[in-house]
Design an enzyme around this catalytic site. Structure first.
Site, PDB file in Angstrom:
ATOM      1  N   ASN A 100      34.139  27.326  48.280  1.00  0.00           N
ATOM      2  CA  ASN A 100      34.473  27.352  49.659  1.00  0.00           C
ATOM      3  C   ASN A 100      36.048  27.656  49.908  1.00  0.00           C
ATOM      4  O   ASN A 100      36.226  28.969  50.312  1.00  0.00           O
ATOM      5  CB  ASN A 100      34.423  26.008  50.139  1.00  0.00           C
ATOM      6  CG  ASN A 100      34.556  26.040  51.813  1.00  0.00           C
ATOM      7  OD1 ASN A 100      34.388  27.157  52.504  1.00  0.00           O
ATOM      8  ND2 ASN A 100      34.925  24.837  52.296  1.00  0.00           N
ATOM      9  N   ASP A 196      38.802  19.964  58.542  1.00  0.00           N
ATOM     10  CA  ASP A 196      38.170  21.445  58.107  1.00  0.00           C
ATOM     11  C   ASP A 196      39.296  21.857  57.513  1.00  0.00           C
ATOM     12  O   ASP A 196      39.896  21.567  56.425  1.00  0.00           O
ATOM     13  CB  ASP A 196      37.495  22.261  59.030  1.00  0.00           C
ATOM     14  CG  ASP A 196      36.791  23.203  58.516  1.00  0.00           C
ATOM     15  OD1 ASP A 196      37.021  23.894  57.499  1.00  0.00           O
ATOM     16  OD2 ASP A 196      35.684  23.600  59.137  1.00  0.00           O
TER      17      ASP A 196
END
Length: 290
Positions: A100, A196
Site C-alpha cells: 500500500n 488513512d
C-alpha cells in the site's frame, strides 16, 4: 477549530499518496496509473504513467530518484535518469496481498506497508506488515499484525515511525533503531475515526485523513483533537506543503466501496486549507531534500 477548504484541482479518479516535491503537489491518481503533479494555481500535469492501477504510492530517494510501489505486483520500482522504470526491490516472496504505502526516511531507509496474510472470507484486507528496504538492498519484515496498514510518516529526527491502522481507529508508533529496525510498538493516538493518509507538523501534531467521516483531523500524541477540516466527500490522504509548508493539501473523492474504486467516475479532487504549523519529517515537503 474548523477550516474552510479551497478547490485546487478536480477530475481525478482517486487521489492518493500526496507528496510535496520541487514546488508542486504530486498525487497518485488511482484507477488510471497516472502520477499527477499540481502547482499552486491548480495547473496539473501527468508526469508519469506506471504499470499499476491500484494501489500504488510514491516517494523519493535522497538522491532524487522517484520510487513507486506497485502494490498488486509486489514490486518497488525506481525511475532512472533517462525516465525508465526498473525494479528496486521484489516483495513478492513476502506476501501475495497488495502493498500500500511507502515512506523513505532521512537516511535512505525505505518502509513499505500492506501485504501480510490473505484476508479472511468477506474481508478486503488481512493483517498488514511493514517491510524495510535498507540502502544496501537488504529486505526484511520489521512489523506485523497491522490492522489495515495505511499512511506512514517518520519524525524529523528519524527516530519514530507512525502508521495509521485504519481498522483499529488509531495511530501507532514504533521506535526506529540505527539499523532501521522497529521496536517499542505503542498507541500514539486512539481516534474517533478511520485514519488513512497522514503527515506530521512542526508542533508535534499529526494530520490524518478520514474517508467515511469526510474530514481531515489534526491531533496531538494521546489523541487530543486540535483542528478539523471537513469536506463533502471522503478524504483519503493529506500532505503539508506550499512555499512555507503551512498549506494542508487533501485528496478527496466520493466513496462507493472497494468494488467501485476502478470506474469512469471522476469525483476526485485536491483541496487545500491553511494549517497552523509547517510540515516536518518524512515524507518531506522541503524541496531539494528529495
Amino acid at each position: 477549530m474548523q477550516n474552510q477548504t479551497r478547490l485546487v484541482t478536480a477530475g481525478l479518479a482517486f487521489g492518493e499518496s500526496p507528496r510535496w516535491h520541487d514546488g508542486r503537489l504530486w498525487v497518485c491518481n488511482w484507477g488510471t496509473g497516472e502520477i499527477v503533479a499540481v502547482d499552486g494555481d491548480g495547473k496539473s500535469e501527468v508526469v508519469l504513467t506506471v504499470p499499476a492501477i491500484l494501489p500504488y504510492s510514491i516517494d523519493w530517494l535522497p538522491d532524487g530518484r522517484l520510487l513507486v510501489i506497485s502494490g498488486r505486483d509486489g514490486l518497488l520500482l525506481r525511475q532512472e535518469a533517462d525516465g525508465s522504470l526498473v525494479t528496486d526491490a521484489d516483495l513478492r516472496s513476502l506476501s501475495n496481498s497488495p502493498w500500500n504505502e511507502i515512506v523513505v526516511d532521512g537516511r535512505g531507509n525505505i518502509y513499505v506497508n500492506g501485504g501480510g496474510p490473505a484476508p479472511a472470507p468477506g474481508e478486503h484486507f488481512g493483517p498488514g506488515t511493514i517491510v524495510l528496504i535498507t540502502p544496501d538492498g537488504t529486505i526484511r519484515q520489521v512489523a506485523e499484525n497491522i490492522a489495515f496498514a495505511n499512511g506512514m510518516a517518520v519524525t524529523p529526527d528519524n527516530k519514530t515511525l507512525i502508521i495509521a491502522e485504519s481498522h483499529a481507529n488509531r495511530l501507532t508508533a514504533f521506535d526506529i533503531a540505527a539499523d532501521g529496525s522497529l521496536s517499542n510498538r505503542r498507541v500514539w493516538a486512539d481516534l474517533d475515526g478511520f485514519p488513512d493518509g497522514i503527515c506530521l507538523d512542526a508542533e508535534g501534531a499529526a494530520w490524518y485523513a478520514d474517508v467515511p467521516n469526510k474530514r481531515c483531523v489534526r491531533v496531538r500524541e494521546g489523541g487530543e483533537v486540535l483542528q478539523t477540516v471537513n469536506a463533502d466527500r471522503g478524504c483519503f490522504a493529506c500532505m503539508l506543503g506550499g512555499p512555507d509548508g503551512k498549506t494542508l493539501f487533501i485528496t478527496a473523492a466520493e466513496w462507493r466501496g472497494f468494488e467501485h474504486m476502478v470506474s469512469d467516475a471522476r469525483t476526485g479532487q485536491v483541496l487545500s486549507a491553511e494549517a497552523p504549523a509547517p510540515g516536518v519529517g518524512w515524507p518531506s515537503y522541503i524541496s531539494g531534500r528529495r
